[in-house]
Write an enzyme that holds these catalytic residues in place. Structure first.
Site, PDB file in Angstrom:
ATOM      1  CG  ASN A  38     -14.403   1.137  -3.672  1.00  0.00           C
ATOM      2  OD1 ASN A  38     -14.584   0.021  -3.205  1.00  0.00           O
ATOM      3  ND2 ASN A  38     -13.447   1.946  -3.242  1.00  0.00           N
TER       4      ASN A  38
ATOM      5  CB  THR B 140      -9.343   3.577  24.824  1.00  0.00           C
ATOM      6  OG1 THR B 140      -7.961   3.273  25.107  1.00  0.00           O
ATOM      7  CG2 THR B 140     -10.113   3.710  26.128  1.00  0.00           C
TER       8      THR B 140
ATOM      9  CB  SER C 136      -9.547   0.360   0.129  1.00  0.00           C
ATOM     10  OG  SER C 136      -9.088   0.485  -1.183  1.00  0.00           O
TER      11      SER C 136
ATOM     12  CB  VAL D  51      -6.424 -13.264  -5.985  1.00  0.00           C
ATOM     13  CG1 VAL D  51      -6.768 -12.076  -5.094  1.00  0.00           C
ATOM     14  CG2 VAL D  51      -4.985 -13.146  -6.485  1.00  0.00           C
TER      15      VAL D  51
ATOM     16  CG  ASP E 268      -2.292   0.554   0.975  1.00  0.00           C
ATOM     17  OD1 ASP E 268      -2.375   1.779   0.808  1.00  0.00           O
ATOM     18  OD2 ASP E 268      -3.275  -0.198   0.945  1.00  0.00           O
TER      19      ASP E 268
ATOM     20  CG  HIS F 233      -5.365   3.632   0.782  1.00  0.00           C
ATOM     21  ND1 HIS F 233      -5.061   2.297   0.655  1.00  0.00           N
ATOM     22  CD2 HIS F 233      -6.660   3.763   0.396  1.00  0.00           C
ATOM     23  CE1 HIS F 233      -6.126   1.645   0.203  1.00  0.00           C
ATOM     24  NE2 HIS F 233      -7.107   2.506   0.023  1.00  0.00           N
TER      25      HIS F 233
END
Length: 409
Positions: A181, A100, A246, A198, A42, A83
């Site tokens: 998307n 938290t 993503s 994949v 990424d 990202h």
């Protein structure tokens, strides 16, 4: 797709609906992903944010724009490189304290940060080559899972990816990829989520219905996961809500990490089979190009009995595809020199290949294209002309003998 900033650290857990809705809280009674390493290819994963302290155990940069450890966000032409950190936090974040901060779906897994330059025109290395290099580095550095929250926006991929993905599969690595998307222009699943072997991930909304903007569709989708109103950590430690496959992909990569941790002797094909076999159809007809085999169920994936995988392995699937689809791209090879014209010493010299007598007389791709086929067409045309002439002669003779047979009605 980023939404408005999320709440403070002490309120983040309340926003993480997927932990209970998809069985992760229950799955943690069995495993939290310890001992599994996930490579995040990424824009870079910033391990200095609190949730990722100690999570990033290695990394590299293949873009030429980041840092050697893969943790410096690599900005694209239209983003600041946040990202990768968002993806990493959803996958393996460890919170900021007791109850938290953001906790990932596999909070005891480790991350390898492989930074690439998404759509950047500043890198001297093409995006495709960066991906291929990143996969190989991840495999060589111990990745059990590779997360790819990216798409080429096309069904196809470059040849360089054939070898890279085969390398991952042959080394028993599970590769997880986002379907893409519609809201970003990907109307159907794009590579690498179209690559055989994949684990492709589609997205659903909070109501577990197919997401219109935050997921594309296609027959290669294996499973679906939440892709709307997800919380992630930015490189500056702030929180945001974001949408897209993503975000769904690292949730599935985290699930794969849980399965690999719970079943350390299970190979990649078996792991994928367990994720798919325990998916929840949720009232839908599956498999389908919208939901794949259904919605992931983390608790079932790590506890339920699943029959051993019997289908083809990821390596076999991709190898078969390459055999069928790359063969049309073979280069034209000139015909070998006829035996009669070859030097006599050629067949006697062991350093040279022996000449096959039949080869000189068998058609090659060149002779078929430029000689045989045109000649066949010419001969066929000549035969037709001859037949037409014979028919015309017979027709005229018949008219002379019986003129009334051809008169107007």
């Amino acid at each position: 797709m980023l939404d408005a900033p999320a709440a403070r650290a002490d309120q983040i857990r309340d926003l993480q609906y997927w932990l209970t809705d998809y069985g992760f809280s229950e799955a943690w009674k069995t495993t939290r992903g310890a001992g599994v390493t996930v490579a995040v290819i990424d824009s870079g994963v910033n391990g200095s944010v609190v949730e990722l302290n100690g999570v990033v155990t290695g990394g590299t940069d293949v873009s030429g724009l980041g840092s050697a450890n893969g943790q410096t966000p690599v900005a694209g032409d239209d983003d600041d490189g946040e990202h990768g950190t968002l993806v990493g936090s959803l996958l393996a974040g460890r919170g900021t304290g007791d109850g938290t901060g953001l906790i990932g779906v596999a909070p005891e897994a480790s991350i390898l940060a492989v930074s690439v330059a998404f759509g950047s025109t500043r890198s001297a290395v093409s995006n495709d080559d960066q991906i291929a290099q990143g996969i190989r580095w991840a495999v060589d550095n111990g990745a059990d899972v590779i997360n790819m929250s990216l798409t080429r926006n096309t069904l196809y991929w470059p040849k360089s990816w054939d070898d890279a993905f085969l390398y991952a599969f042959e080394n028993d690595v599970v590769v997880v990829a986002a379907a893409g998307n519609r809201g970003s222009g990907t109307t159907e699943v794009g590579a690498p989520a179209t690559i055989p072997g994949v684990l492709a991930v589609g997205g659903v909304d909070r109501n577990k219905t197919a997401s219109f903007d935050a997921s594309s569709q296609g027959i290669t989708i294996a499973v679906s996961a939440p892709s709307e109103k997800l919380v992630g950590v930015m490189p500056d430690s702030t929180y945001v809500q974001w949408d897209g496959t993503s975000a769904a992909a690292p949730i599935v990569s985290g699930l794969v990490a849980l399965v690999r941790s719970a079943y350390p002797n299970l190979d990649a094909a078996g792991v994928i089979n367990r994720v798919i076999a325990t998916a929840n159809a949720n009232g839908q007809t599956v498999p389908s190009p919208i939901y794949g085999n259904g919605l992931i169920d983390a608790a079932a994936a790590v506890t339920r009995y699943v029959a051993p995988a019997t289908g083809a392995t990821p390596t076999e699937l991709l190898t078969e595809w390459i055999t069928l689809h790359r063969r049309a791209e073979i280069e034209v090879v000139p015909t070998e020199v006829p035996v009669a014209e070859a030097p006599a010493a050629a067949a006697e010299d062991p350093a040279l290949p022996a000449q096959n007598v039949l080869t000189a007389w068998l058609p090659s791709q060149l002779t078929l294209t430029y000689i045989s086929l045109p000649l066949a067409v010419l001969v066929g045309f000549g035969i037709l002309v001859t037949l037409f002439g014979i028919g015309a002669v017979r027709y005229l003779k018949r008219i002379r003998r019986n003129p009334k047979d051809f008169a107007p009605s």
